[in-house]
Structure formats: structure tokens, C-alpha cells
Design a protein around this motif. Structure first.
Motif: not given
Length: 366
Positions: A35-37, A82-84, A104-110
Motif C-alpha cells: 500500500x502506497x500513499x 495508476x495513481x502514480x 495495469x488493472x484499470x479502475x476507470x478514472x485512470x
């Protein structure tokens, strides 16, 4: 094979069930979760601090070297959304070994909203970097089938692609209940209150204000408007709430706080009609349960979700038709049997979920 699964601090509601699924269904010694952030705020949507078996990186932009050393120790890197930061993307691009391992597993917004309005040179440069980063991705996982085609067209790529949905619905008590696919029909016949949900978050892409304007024709009918606004753009959410209350008064219920998943599913169970006024894939964690329960859903006819579900024979209504409907037509019951069967066969199917995620985990690097 050692696989790293990377999440950001936000999104625990999705990650929780996914981690459980991986640990139950695959070899634990092959999978680790990172978990990053910087925003470990202990909210219901954020990873609990010091959770067993989770590696925490509190600031992976400034501690990039630590991150790279860690990622180099894995055979495969599953990046969930991809919240990088842009600076970190640049550094990744210079590290071929890490880039080649990323799935990359996309969540939609990315995938659909990666591009900023280029009103400054800095934002224009960031857009270029974000595009190059996505184009360099060699393996892409779509959680909704049309995402794969959009990815290929948007980034002109020959990356290897996979379809693998998330699994939170496998563990919900919602699917242990009997559902009444005729709920709306009975309520219409008895003249009962009709519960309407607009969107699932305070995101501008859901165009709430347009929906409120269209529904204003029904403000004197026996309705209740539910507005989930617990995450997203808070300022926008406040504006939506203000406008909704001006039009509908006490008939509006705004949800400003994140609630537990099962309680949220309880809320979805009382909804009769849901409206998602957006062209892109969004809100699958709401839409799939609503489909399972046979709810009436309005989507724009030109939207990717409308096209996909209607081609499968699932009854989705055209949002733009609302402006021409009287209340009787707007609340007219639909047949939700096909939608219910689709979810049972394709989403509420653990063996199938194991199969599709196994393909991702065992795929050779491209």
C-alpha cells in the motif's frame, strides 16, 4: 513466482475482498500486498494502519529508491489503478526492468480521465508523460470488457490484454438473500413511494445537475431522491446537494459519509430506479448489485455501459428519454430476469473468477 499487488491508501473497500480472494484461492507465499500513499486517515475507505501481511510505503515519491529496490525483487507487479505521481512515472519510465513487469488493472478514472485540462505548460507536459507511461504498459487488465478496446484505441498499443473483474460481490451477504425482481411492479401498482438513486459519488462526470433538472418534472410525485456523495469532489458535491434540496426539499437524502459495504447494499436494495448520467465505465460496485436485484437503470444511450449491457439482452433504459416521459412512463417496471442471471453466471461465480485471475497471475511477461 513472486507477485506484488500495489494499492493506494484509498480504495480499501475494493482491495479488502480482493486480498481475501487471492489469499483463499492461490498460494499465499507467491503474493504480497503493498500500500502506497501519504493519507492513512483510517476512514472506512482507507487501509487500516498496520494491517497484518501488508507492506506500507508512506511516501513513495520521495522514497523512490526504496520502492524500486522492493519492486525489483518481484517477478510481476500488479498495479491496481495508476495513481502514480508524475515525477514517479518519469522515474519508472527510466527503469525498464520494472516497467516490463507491470500489469495495469484499470479502475476507470485512470483509463478514461487520465488527461488534465492543459491550461498550463506543467499540465501539458504531465499529459504527455501520463500518455507515454500508459502506452509503455505491456500488460493491461480490464475489469469491464469494453475497457480493453478503449485502452487499445486510446494508446495505440499492442499490449497483451486480459479481462478480470473484481470480486467484492463474492463476499457480500446481498447474494445470500432472495431478491424480489418484481419490487418496482408491486410498488407502482400499490402507489407506493419510488426511491431514485442518482450516481454513486460526487464526481462531475456523473452530471448530477442535468439529472436533477430532468427529474424536476416529477418533484410533486411520491418519490425519494438518494444522492451518494461520500467521496470525490466535495465542493461539487455540496453544490449538487444544495441544488437538489432547492428542487426537491425534504424528498432528498444526501449521503455524505462512507458507510459499511453491507449497509450500503441494504440501501441499494430499497432503490427502485438508478441513474448514472455518464458515458464511461463507472460505478460497477453499484451497477452490478442493482442489476442482480433487477432494478431499473438509466444510462445515456451513447455510453459504453449502455451498449455493452443491451447487447447482452439486459434491459437498460435510455437516459435521454426521461425528458419526454411522464411519471407513469418513467417508473414503468422492466423485466430484470436477464440482468439477474447475468450477474449469477458471470460475477457471482468464484470458479470463474479464479480462472480469469489465474490467467493474469500465470501469464508470461510480454
Amino acid at each position: 513466482m513472486k507477485i506484488a499487488h500495489i494499492f493506494t491508501t484509498k480504495g480499501y473497500l475494493i482491495a479488502e475482498s480482493y486480498i481475501r480472494f487471492v489469499r483463499e484461492s492461490f498460494h499465499n507465499d507467491e503474493h504480497e500486498f503493498i500500500v502506497v500513499g501519504t493519507d492513512f486517515d483510517e476512514s472506512k475507505n482507507s487501509f487500516p494502519i498496520n494491517q497484518t501481511g501488508i507492506i506500507y510505503l508512506s511516501d513513495y515519491e520521495r522514497d523512490y529508491n526504496k520502492l524500486i529496490r522492493l519492486l525489483n525483487s518481484y517477478d510481476k507487479i500488479i498495479y491496481h489503478a495508476l495513481s502514480i505521481p508524475t515525477k514517479t512515472q518519469i522515474k519508472f519510465l527510466t527503469n525498464k526492468n520494472v516497467m516490463n513487469k507491470i500489469f495495469w488493472v484499470s479502475w476507470g478514472y485512470d483509463l478514461y480521465q487520465w488527461k488534465q485540462t492543459a491550461d498550463t505548460i506543467k499540465k501539458a507536459v504531465a499529459n504527455v508523460i501520463h500518455y507515454i507511461f500508459r502506452k509503455r504498459i505491456r500488460n493491461f487488465v480490464g475489469i469491464f470488457p469494453p475497457d480493453i478496446e478503449f485502452f487499445k484505441n486510446e494508446f495505440m498499443t499492442n499490449a497483451k490484454t486480459y479481462f478480470a473483474p473484481y470480486v467484492s460481490l463474492l463476499y457480500s451477504d446481498l447474494y445470500k438473500r432472495e431478491v424480489n425482481l418484481q419490487q418496482l411492479k408491486y410498488k407502482v401498482n400499490d402507489g407506493e413511494q419510488i426511491n431514485i438513486q442518482i450516481g454513486h459519488s460526487s464526481s462531475k462526470i456523473l452530471n448530477h445537475l442535468d439529472v436533477l433538472e430532468k427529474l424536476s418534472n416529477f418533484k410533486n410525485e411520491n418519490i425519494r431522491i438518494y444522492l451518494p456523495l461520500s467521496y470525490g469532489d466535495k465542493e461539487y458535491g455540496n453544490m449538487v446537494e444544495k441544488n437538489a434540496k432547492i428542487i426537491f426539499g425534504e424528498k432528498v437524502i444526501c449521503l455524505g459519509e462512507i458507510i459499511e459495504k453491507e449497509k450500503y447494499h441494504d440501501l441499494l436494495s430499497v432503490i427502485d430506479i438508478a441513474i448514472f448520467n455518464t458515458s464511461r465505465q463507472i460505478g460497477l460496485g453499484n451497477i452490478i448489485p442493482l442489476l442482480y436485484m433487477g432494478k431499473k437503470i438509466y444510462l445515456p444511450k451513447n455510453s459504453v455501459m449502455y451498449d455493452y449491457y443491451n447487447k447482452l439482452g439486459i434491459n437498460i433504459c435510455n437516459y435521454s428519454d426521461i425528458q419526454n416521459y411522464d411519471f407513469k412512463k418513467f417508473i414503468e417496471p422492466i423485466d430484470g430476469k436477464m440482468a439477474n442471471e447475468y450477474v449469477k453466471k458471470n460475477i457471482q461465480n468464484k470458479d470463474l473468477m479464479i480462472e480469469v485471475w489465474k490467467k493474469v497471475f500465470e501469464a508470461p511477461l510480454k
